[in-house]
Enzyme design. Sequence first.
Site, mmCIF file in Angstrom:
data_model
loop_
_atom_site.group_PDB
_atom_site.id
_atom_site.type_symbol
_atom_site.label_atom_id
_atom_site.label_comp_id
_atom_site.label_asym_id
_atom_site.label_seq_id
_atom_site.Cartn_x
_atom_site.Cartn_y
_atom_site.Cartn_z
ATOM 1 N N GLU A 47 0.821 -1.211 0.000
ATOM 2 C CA GLU A 47 0.000 0.000 0.000
ATOM 3 C C GLU A 47 0.856 1.264 0.000
ATOM 4 O OE1 GLU A 47 -2.573 -3.267 1.704
ATOM 5 O OE2 GLU A 47 -0.498 -2.572 2.039
ATOM 6 N N PHE A 109 -12.477 -7.535 12.982
ATOM 7 C CA PHE A 109 -11.291 -7.918 12.221
ATOM 8 C C PHE A 109 -10.883 -6.791 11.278
ATOM 9 C CE2 PHE A 109 -9.520 -10.024 8.342
ATOM 10 C CZ PHE A 109 -8.338 -10.460 8.909
ATOM 11 N N GLN A 110 -9.637 -6.387 11.362
ATOM 12 C CA GLN A 110 -9.046 -5.324 10.554
ATOM 13 C C GLN A 110 -9.750 -3.975 10.746
ATOM 14 O OE1 GLN A 110 -8.624 -6.788 6.458
ATOM 15 N NE2 GLN A 110 -6.617 -7.641 7.005
ATOM 16 N N LYS A 159 -17.837 -0.712 4.683
ATOM 17 C CA LYS A 159 -18.124 -1.696 3.647
ATOM 18 C C LYS A 159 -19.609 -1.746 3.294
ATOM 19 C CE LYS A 159 -17.141 -6.501 2.374
ATOM 20 N NZ LYS A 159 -16.455 -7.764 2.781
ATOM 21 N N MET A 463 24.065 8.782 4.002
ATOM 22 C CA MET A 463 23.946 10.068 4.670
ATOM 23 C C MET A 463 24.146 9.941 6.172
ATOM 24 S SD MET A 463 23.677 13.236 4.047
ATOM 25 C CE MET A 463 22.859 13.563 2.487
#
Length: 554
Positions: A47, A109-110, A159, A463
């Site tokens: 993602e 869930f999630q 959803k 760096m």
Amino acid sequence: MTGAQAILDYLSQQGIDTLFGYPGGAIMPLYDAMLDSPVKHYLCRHEQGAAFAAIGYARSTNNVGVCVATSGPGATNLLTSLADAMLDSVPLVVITGQVARPSMGSDAFQEVDVLGLSLSICKHSMQVMQPEDLLPSLNEAFQLARSGRPGPVLIDVPKDILLGDVPELMALPQVDFQYPKCSDEQIEQANQLLDECTSPVVYVGGGVGMANATQNLRYFIERNNFPVVSTLKGLGSADFRHAGYLGLLGMHGLPAANLAVQQCDLLIVIGARLDDRVTGKLDEFAPNAKLLHIDIDPAEINKRRQADLSLLGDLNQILPQLTALQNKPQWLHTIASLKQQKSWQYADLTKQQSIDAPAMLRSLSNALQADAIVSCDVGQHQMWVAQHMQFNRATQHLSSGGLGTMGFGLPAAIGAQVANPQQQVVAVCGDGSFMMNVQELATLRRYPLPVKIIVLDNQRLGMVKQWQELFHEQRYSETDLSDNPEFSKLAAAFDIASDVITQGEQVAPAIKRMLEHKGAYLLHVRLNTTDNVWPIVPPNTANHQMWEKPQCTS
């Protein structure tokens, strides 16, 4: 229509034909609707990669980039990219799925409170809780992302709203944005400052490119023959061929740029925020200069340094009104001498056993087409690109500025290539940064996209290693990357052509082979582990006290 269908229909109406994302449970209805939509989706392999690709798309076009993800880990994986877009003012709309409304608050869930997590790193965040609010919220998100100072907007959609019916709206409202506007009196005062100064410098930031104000900026500079310096995000806005162009300023700014700013008596800051990486020790930055600050965001005025005069508003309206003419031959002679004395002396690559990164990148810059896009990761190589490559437009140089996000370069290049299929796109990566989002090689393979990748490999987290060397008594901690994989073999695993070079004489033919190759290509460039970026302004030090390359006059 269902909520999912309505989102895709709205995107099509807005001319958005490209999405970047990754599917999952809560966002699945949107992916189902994509099968019947003309909107094309690019599956990235993380993602964060999808959001960076959307950022690359946005920054290379000055249009809104769009990415989608599911709830929970899908949404949290986007957060770094949202922060990156926020700090670099990138117009981005992010659509995340959320668990169904009846399950919200139950630790389903999630389920994650992405609205709360994103509030501080977005221009605006919203959660759609009623079907009738979906399209108005989406419409508001796009207008907010584009307006004024651009930025990322997140919409979290449960959803059940994606699955259920939403009412169709015949006309979506326009959000009334009140843009700041400076007065005629302020314009008159600005012209007086321009008329009275004896040693002006124009300081160009990323706001110029985002405002599509490059033409007005260049006319302003040319008609007055102003010396000009640039921030990292401002590169490409001013014409690098202009006699007074001095390049990057700040911590790793070019010597002439830093010295000119320290000597000027009027600093004309246009679309920039006086970032700490630019100013160095703030109370000694441009110590003899009055400050004329021109920007669209009132939050940036007087934030770090008090302006003698500020002009708020659209650069395309303000710059044409600054009509005072400059004619400062003595100052221009000083600038010309400074530029000549501090010009970079590039190594002759044909006589080098090793590869000098600045010379190599200047050779690459000279070999690229005039409209080529360069996407850069974060680290030493990022500063070398900014110092030594030349850009005709701000949209040709993509680099993570405010957040300094490693792993930016490859996915941003993917987004830029999708948006600009006929242009050369090159990702310049460090060996450390490249490994951050290396999985996006699979995205190149899938579509396929002819992105060219250069991995500058010093087997160090360069760096950080440089700071440990210079400011931490050479106490090196966790910066050794000598166990890197063989990058050419890694490319081969994804069916991507590659080459490895170790000597200066190999640079020119290798660049030619890479650019002539029709598909994706990885050029692995081995550098010395001891190479550093010069100049550097030490912490809490004024810019004119920068350290230049040892035993080198440039």
